[in-house]
Write an enzyme that holds these catalytic residues in place. Structure first.
Site, PDB file in Angstrom:
ATOM      1  N   ALA A 133       0.866  -1.177   0.000  1.00 40.05           N
ATOM      2  CA  ALA A 133       0.000   0.000   0.000  1.00 40.05           C
ATOM      3  C   ALA A 133       0.902   1.226   0.000  1.00 40.05           C
ATOM      4  O   ALA A 133       2.056   1.164   0.426  1.00 40.05           O
ATOM      5  CB  ALA A 133      -0.887  -0.006   1.231  1.00 40.05           C
ATOM      6  N   GLY A 144       0.615  -5.073   0.993  1.00 34.43           N
ATOM      7  CA  GLY A 144      -0.599  -5.168   0.178  1.00 34.43           C
ATOM      8  C   GLY A 144      -0.352  -5.823  -1.174  1.00 34.43           C
ATOM      9  O   GLY A 144      -1.265  -6.395  -1.766  1.00 34.43           O
ATOM     10  N   GLU A 172      -0.570  -9.433  -0.501  1.00 33.98           N
ATOM     11  CA  GLU A 172      -1.997  -9.706  -0.221  1.00 33.98           C
ATOM     12  C   GLU A 172      -2.818  -9.701  -1.511  1.00 33.98           C
ATOM     13  O   GLU A 172      -3.721 -10.517  -1.682  1.00 33.98           O
ATOM     14  CB  GLU A 172      -2.522  -8.675   0.785  1.00 33.98           C
ATOM     15  CG  GLU A 172      -1.891  -8.863   2.155  1.00 33.98           C
ATOM     16  CD  GLU A 172      -2.144  -7.719   3.119  1.00 33.98           C
ATOM     17  OE1 GLU A 172      -2.058  -6.548   2.692  1.00 33.98           O
ATOM     18  OE2 GLU A 172      -2.422  -7.990   4.301  1.00 33.98           O
ATOM     19  N   GLU A 180       4.924  -5.077   7.114  1.00 27.83           N
ATOM     20  CA  GLU A 180       4.191  -4.019   7.827  1.00 27.83           C
ATOM     21  C   GLU A 180       4.718  -3.779   9.233  1.00 27.83           C
ATOM     22  O   GLU A 180       4.624  -2.677   9.764  1.00 27.83           O
ATOM     23  CB  GLU A 180       2.691  -4.357   7.893  1.00 27.83           C
ATOM     24  CG  GLU A 180       1.955  -4.210   6.567  1.00 27.83           C
ATOM     25  CD  GLU A 180       1.935  -5.485   5.738  1.00 27.83           C
ATOM     26  OE1 GLU A 180       2.772  -6.389   5.975  1.00 27.83           O
ATOM     27  OE2 GLU A 180       1.076  -5.578   4.836  1.00 27.83           O
TER      28      GLU A 180
HETATM   29  N1  CO8 Z   1       4.563   3.164  -0.788  1.00 24.00           N
HETATM   30  C1  CO8 Z   1       4.950   4.318  -1.359  1.00 24.00           C
HETATM   31  N2  CO8 Z   1       6.061   4.441  -2.094  1.00 24.00           N
HETATM   32  C2  CO8 Z   1       6.819   3.353  -2.247  1.00 24.00           C
HETATM   33  C3  CO8 Z   1       6.499   2.112  -1.670  1.00 24.00           C
HETATM   34  C4  CO8 Z   1       5.289   2.033  -0.920  1.00 24.00           C
HETATM   35  N3  CO8 Z   1       4.859   0.901  -0.361  1.00 24.00           N
HETATM   36  N4  CO8 Z   1       7.447   1.207  -1.988  1.00 24.00           N
HETATM   37  C5  CO8 Z   1       8.346   1.876  -2.740  1.00 24.00           C
HETATM   38  N5  CO8 Z   1       7.984   3.159  -2.910  1.00 24.00           N
HETATM   39  C6  CO8 Z   1       8.676   4.213  -3.642  1.00 24.00           C
HETATM   40  C7  CO8 Z   1       9.901   4.691  -2.897  1.00 24.00           C
HETATM   41  O1  CO8 Z   1       9.536   5.604  -1.908  1.00 24.00           O
HETATM   42  C8  CO8 Z   1      10.709   5.288  -4.010  1.00 24.00           C
HETATM   43  O2  CO8 Z   1      10.193   6.559  -4.319  1.00 24.00           O
HETATM   44  P1  CO8 Z   1      11.169   7.818  -4.558  1.00 24.00           P
HETATM   45  O3  CO8 Z   1      11.978   7.424  -5.777  1.00 24.00           O
HETATM   46  O4  CO8 Z   1      10.246   8.946  -4.787  1.00 24.00           O
HETATM   47  O5  CO8 Z   1      11.999   7.924  -3.343  1.00 24.00           O
HETATM   48  C9  CO8 Z   1      10.413   4.373  -5.183  1.00 24.00           C
HETATM   49  O6  CO8 Z   1       9.196   3.703  -4.855  1.00 24.00           O
HETATM   50  C10 CO8 Z   1      11.488   3.337  -5.403  1.00 24.00           C
HETATM   51  O7  CO8 Z   1      11.681   2.646  -4.187  1.00 24.00           O
HETATM   52  P2  CO8 Z   1      13.139   2.429  -3.513  1.00 24.00           P
HETATM   53  O8  CO8 Z   1      14.051   3.507  -3.885  1.00 24.00           O
HETATM   54  O9  CO8 Z   1      12.934   2.169  -2.057  1.00 24.00           O
HETATM   55  O10 CO8 Z   1      13.574   1.063  -4.259  1.00 24.00           O
HETATM   56  P3  CO8 Z   1      14.572  -0.055  -3.731  1.00 24.00           P
HETATM   57  O11 CO8 Z   1      14.794  -0.951  -4.865  1.00 24.00           O
HETATM   58  O12 CO8 Z   1      15.743   0.578  -3.040  1.00 24.00           O
HETATM   59  O13 CO8 Z   1      13.750  -0.841  -2.567  1.00 24.00           O
HETATM   60  C11 CO8 Z   1      11.816  -1.946  -1.624  1.00 24.00           C
HETATM   61  C12 CO8 Z   1      12.615  -1.592  -2.897  1.00 24.00           C
HETATM   62  C13 CO8 Z   1      12.628  -2.890  -0.749  1.00 24.00           C
HETATM   63  C14 CO8 Z   1      10.543  -2.629  -2.085  1.00 24.00           C
HETATM   64  C15 CO8 Z   1      11.496  -0.664  -0.835  1.00 24.00           C
HETATM   65  O14 CO8 Z   1      10.936   0.300  -1.724  1.00 24.00           O
HETATM   66  C16 CO8 Z   1      10.515  -0.859   0.286  1.00 24.00           C
HETATM   67  O15 CO8 Z   1      10.889  -1.352   1.348  1.00 24.00           O
HETATM   68  N6  CO8 Z   1       9.225  -0.460   0.086  1.00 24.00           N
HETATM   69  C17 CO8 Z   1       8.215  -0.563   1.097  1.00 24.00           C
HETATM   70  C18 CO8 Z   1       7.717  -1.980   1.262  1.00 24.00           C
HETATM   71  C19 CO8 Z   1       6.668  -2.038   2.339  1.00 24.00           C
HETATM   72  O16 CO8 Z   1       6.904  -1.747   3.493  1.00 24.00           O
HETATM   73  N7  CO8 Z   1       5.453  -2.452   1.966  1.00 24.00           N
HETATM   74  C20 CO8 Z   1       4.342  -2.576   2.873  1.00 24.00           C
HETATM   75  C21 CO8 Z   1       3.515  -1.352   2.850  1.00 24.00           C
HETATM   76  S1  CO8 Z   1       2.231  -1.363   4.084  1.00 24.00           S
HETATM   77  C22 CO8 Z   1       0.994  -2.238   3.380  1.00 24.00           C
HETATM   78  O17 CO8 Z   1       1.074  -2.690   2.284  1.00 24.00           O
HETATM   79  C23 CO8 Z   1      -0.232  -2.401   4.217  1.00 24.00           C
HETATM   80  C24 CO8 Z   1      -1.414  -2.913   3.414  1.00 24.00           C
HETATM   81  C25 CO8 Z   1      -2.608  -2.831   4.284  1.00 24.00           C
HETATM   82  C26 CO8 Z   1      -3.894  -3.008   3.532  1.00 24.00           C
HETATM   83  C27 CO8 Z   1      -5.026  -2.626   4.418  1.00 24.00           C
HETATM   84  C28 CO8 Z   1      -6.349  -2.809   3.730  1.00 24.00           C
HETATM   85  C29 CO8 Z   1      -7.504  -2.492   4.627  1.00 24.00           C
END
Ligand code: CO8
Length: 262
Positions: A69, A112, A115, A135
């Site tokens: 998400a 997400g 999921e 998360e």
């Molecule tokens: N949300 C927003 N932006 C994101 C997300 C995300 N989940 N993941 C990556 N991005 C963005 C980064 O901020 C970055 O943006 P910018 O270039 O503007 O800084 C761009 O995408 C590229 O990402 P990275 O530079 O971080 O890329 P890397 O290759 O270094 O890393 C990763 C990749 C490991 C995937 C890293 O981006 C990461 O850890 N992302 C977050 C993963 C995460 O924590 N996901 C869980 C999110 S919470 C969730 O999903 C809850 C769902 C609940 C549902 C509820 C329903 C009711």
């Protein structure tokens, strides 16, 4: 909105009877937000209602199926707005689709994103796939099935480890533990492979296909005796279809069946 109005997804038809939905927010690694899910639901519902479509393939990019998400959008949300707007409540709509959905996962399928893959009926992955529920690192827990569908797929111990530590699960591990049906070997194309599966499904009688999906899904909702009853009733009901006569007749006559979905 028509498909040309979508901002976060691409919709195409790589083969007759197959709708391919591609998540397309490359700058955010396909992070999922409300608008994206509204479009995804719309595209999936459109395919579900289109008699010319038999199965849906859902994919992302090489780098990310979906990295979760959208964290930046969630950051400043408070309870009252999240609750009143039923924040992400519409995520479950995808599970109401009756036609098979095949996820083709490359790269990150996190939070997400994992999921969402688990809401699909079949998951194929490339060797680069990385599944996980990180998360816990954000001070929250999975919110769209990560504690439930993941546990049903992986069992308690491994799911607990993933959900409590936030560590990722490789494609090989995901295959070994039954989260996905298989890894497409390196050099293969996971989307092409998923489309192949969709095409194969498209050759069957589509009433039986949808009944089969309904029956398998019942096993996740119902106690065994109830699930067996649902299965038997659906099985019996299929004897009212032309496809059953055609399928069994073709076998007896040693020819290929020509199903008409009636
Ligand atoms: N949300 C927003 N932006 C994101 C997300 C995300 N989940 N993941 C990556 N991005 C963005 C980064 O901020 C970055 O943006 P910018 O270039 O503007 O800084 C761009 O995408 C590229 O990402 P990275 O530079 O971080 O890329 P890397 O290759 O270094 O890393 C990763 C990749 C490991 C995937 C890293 O981006 C990461 O850890 N992302 C977050 C993963 C995460 O924590 N996901 C869980 C999110 S919470 C969730 O999903 C809850 C769902 C609940 C549902 C509820 C329903 C009711």
């Amino acid at each position: 909105s028509s498909s040309s109005n979508y901002k976060n997804i691409l919709v195409s038809s790589p083969e007759k009877g197959v709708t391919l939905i591609t998540l397309n927010r490359p700058k955010a690694l396909n992070a999922l937000n409300s608008e994206l899910f509204t479009e995804l639901n719309h595209a999936a519902k459109t395919a579900d209602e289109d008699a010319g479509v038999n199965a849906i393939v859902l994919t992302g990019s090489e780098k990310a199926f979906a990295a979760g998400a959208d964290i930046k959008e969630m950051l400043s949300k408070d309870f009252s707005t999240a609750y009143k707007s039923n924040f992400l409540g519409h995520w479950t709509e995808l599970t109401q689709v009756r036609k098979p959905i095949i996820a083709a996962v490359s790269g990150h399928a996190l939070g997400g994103g994992c999921e969402l893959a688990m809401m699909c009926d079949v998951i194929l992955a490339s060797s680069t796939a990385n599944f996980g529920q990180p998360e816990i690192n954000l001070g929250v827990i999975p919110g769209a099935g990560g504690s439930q569908r993941l546990t049903k797929a992986l069992g308690k111990s491994l799911s607990m480890e993933l959900v409590l530590t936030g560590r990722g699960l490789s494609a090989a591990e995901a295959e070994k533990h039954g989260l996905i049906s298989r890894v497409v070997p390196e050099g293969g194309d996971v989307v092409a492979e998923a489309v192949k599966v969709a095409v194969q499904i498209g050759k069957k009688g589509q009433i039986a296909v949808q009944a089969a999906k309904e029956a398998v899904n019942a096993s996740f909702e119902l106690p065994l005796a109830e699930g067996l009853r649902v299965e038997r009733r659906l099985f019996q009901a299929l004897f009212a279809t032309k496809d059953q006569k055609e399928g069994m007749g073709a076998f007896a006559e040693k020819r290929k069946p020509a199903f008409t979905n009636e």
